[in-house]
Enzyme design. Structure first.
Site, PDB file in Angstrom:
ATOM      1  N   HIS A 126       0.817  -1.226   0.000  1.00  0.00           N
ATOM      2  CA  HIS A 126       0.000   0.000   0.000  1.00  0.00           C
ATOM      3  C   HIS A 126       0.851   1.276   0.000  1.00  0.00           C
ATOM      4  CE1 HIS A 126      -3.612  -2.282   0.464  1.00  0.00           C
ATOM      5  NE2 HIS A 126      -3.288  -2.750   1.654  1.00  0.00           N
ATOM      6  N   ASP A 163      -2.562 -10.816  -2.289  1.00  0.00           N
ATOM      7  CA  ASP A 163      -3.100 -10.304  -1.029  1.00  0.00           C
ATOM      8  C   ASP A 163      -4.581  -9.943  -1.206  1.00  0.00           C
ATOM      9  OD1 ASP A 163      -1.871  -8.883   1.702  1.00  0.00           O
ATOM     10  OD2 ASP A 163      -3.632  -7.833   0.940  1.00  0.00           O
ATOM     11  N   HIS A 165      -6.048  -7.373  -0.328  1.00  0.00           N
ATOM     12  CA  HIS A 165      -6.205  -5.961  -0.655  1.00  0.00           C
ATOM     13  C   HIS A 165      -5.454  -5.616  -1.946  1.00  0.00           C
ATOM     14  CE1 HIS A 165      -6.508  -6.367   3.780  1.00  0.00           C
ATOM     15  NE2 HIS A 165      -7.538  -5.560   3.615  1.00  0.00           N
TER      16      HIS A 165
HETATM   17 ZN   LIG Z   1      -3.918  -7.332   2.798  1.00  0.00          ZN
END
Ligand SMILES: [Zn+2]
Length: 350
Positions: A126, A163, A165
């Site tokens: 991220h 993942d 996300h």
């Molecule tokens: Zn994640």
């Protein structure tokens, strides 16, 4: 058996929140304990990490942002975003996380190991070029891709992000570049909000971002189908010189943050697909990098199955076609169709 390297260091436990946080040192503690179990201990090649240098971090991050993270050093607690903390030692730990990933790339490139898994934290996918996000300080996998191209003079890198996300930071780092292909399957709509089908890259990078947004529900069979129907043909056509995997275990079926249904054996099946095409395009050079995964036993058991697959212990089992045959086609076929429609202008996928 293949030689599989493992990046592991107790200094990765030094990044600690004030009070409860899902991204905790216990995640690595259970993994490091698992590495000592019979059948694991002595079977892997230890890799000692180092800290990434300022110049290496600057392959992805803005100097001002690196300096901002540096100012957190020695301070008890800084919140860099609502989810992302930095304690007194987090700056050093984050440099060691990125650096550990770079050493894993070195060892795979030199042939000292065939493949590797970096058990590091904080995670990275991220982290944007200029800001911390979603538990991530520096984007380990993105820095590693930049390093593989810049320092090892490779022409092309493939980043696979399974993942839960979407790896917004990784996607944005290479969005307009044709030398790094970013593939992500992820829950959508969900944190961080990016990763729709139509995000396929920009400028010279069009077609070099592949997003598979998923509503909650897919498990082993559906993920295997996604990897075989979309990722594998694109990877074989792209022909990467190295493959990096943002390995998040929050798609595990009991993960507290996610709605996916993947089992430890399911993760092994995905790793198998990756190893097989990497064998064809880049002598099997694959570096797995830990991202999320918040169910401690699930994280431990799933990473263990992936490690056994990297070493080749499960090779005799071959691909699990029986698993793929269980796929819920009503759930997954419309998604696969939309990804193919978005990517058809760039790849020979049917
Ligand atoms: Zn994640």
């Amino acid at each position: 058996m293949a030689k599989t390297g493992i990046v592991k260091d107790d200094r990765y436990l030094d990044h600690v929140a004030d009070g409860y946080h899902p991204e905790s040192p216990q995640r690595l503690e259970v993994l490091y304990q698992m590495l000592q179990e019979p059948g694991m201990r002595g079977n892997y090649v230890g890799i000692t990490p180092r800290m990434a240098t300022q110049q290496e971090l600057e392959l992805i991050h803005m100097p001002n942002y690196i300096n901002l993270v540096a100012t957190t050093a020695g301070r008890p607690m800084t919140m860099l975003d609502p989810d992302t903390y930095a304690c007194a030692k987090s700056y050093e730990t984050a440099k060691l996380a990125a650096g550990g990933t770079l050493v894993a790339v070195d060892k795979v490139m030199s042939g000292e190991v065939d493949n590797a898994f970096a058990f590091i934290r904080p995670p990275g996918h991220h982290a944007e070029t200029n800001r911390a996000m979603g538990f991530c300080l520096f984007n380990n996998v993105a820095v590693a891709a930049g390093y593989a191209l810049h320092t090892h003079k490779l022409k092309k890198a493939l980043i696979i992000d399974w993942d839960l996300h979407h790896g917004n930071g990784t996607q944005h780092s290479f969005y307009e570049r044709a030398d790094v292909l970013y593939f992500s399957s992820h829950q959508y709509p969900y944190y961080p909000g990016t990763g729709f089908f139509s995000e396929v890259g920009g400028g010279a990078g069009k077609g070099f971002t592949v997003n598979v947004p998923l509503t909650a529900g897919p498990g082993d069979a559906e993920y295997l189908l996604i990897f075989e129907e979309i990722l594998e043909p694109i990877a074989l056509e792209f022909k990467p010189d190295i493959v990096l995997v943002s390995a998040g275990f929050d798609i595990y079926y009991r993960d507290p943050l996610g709605g996916m249904q993947v089992t430890p054996q399911g993760f092994a099946n995905l790793a198998r697909v990756i190893l097989e095409f990497a064998q064809v395009t880049c002598k099997g050079r694959v570096v797995f990098v830990l991202e999320g995964g918040y169910h401690l036993e699930g994280l431990r058991d799933s990473a263990k199955e992936v490690l056994k697959t990297l070493r080749g212990e499960t090779l005799a089992r071959g691909r699990n076609e029986a698993v793929r045959d269980q796929a819920d086609h009503r759930m997954i076929d419309p998604v696969i169709k939309k990804v193919k429609e978005a990517q058809k202008p760039y790849w020979k996928i049917k």
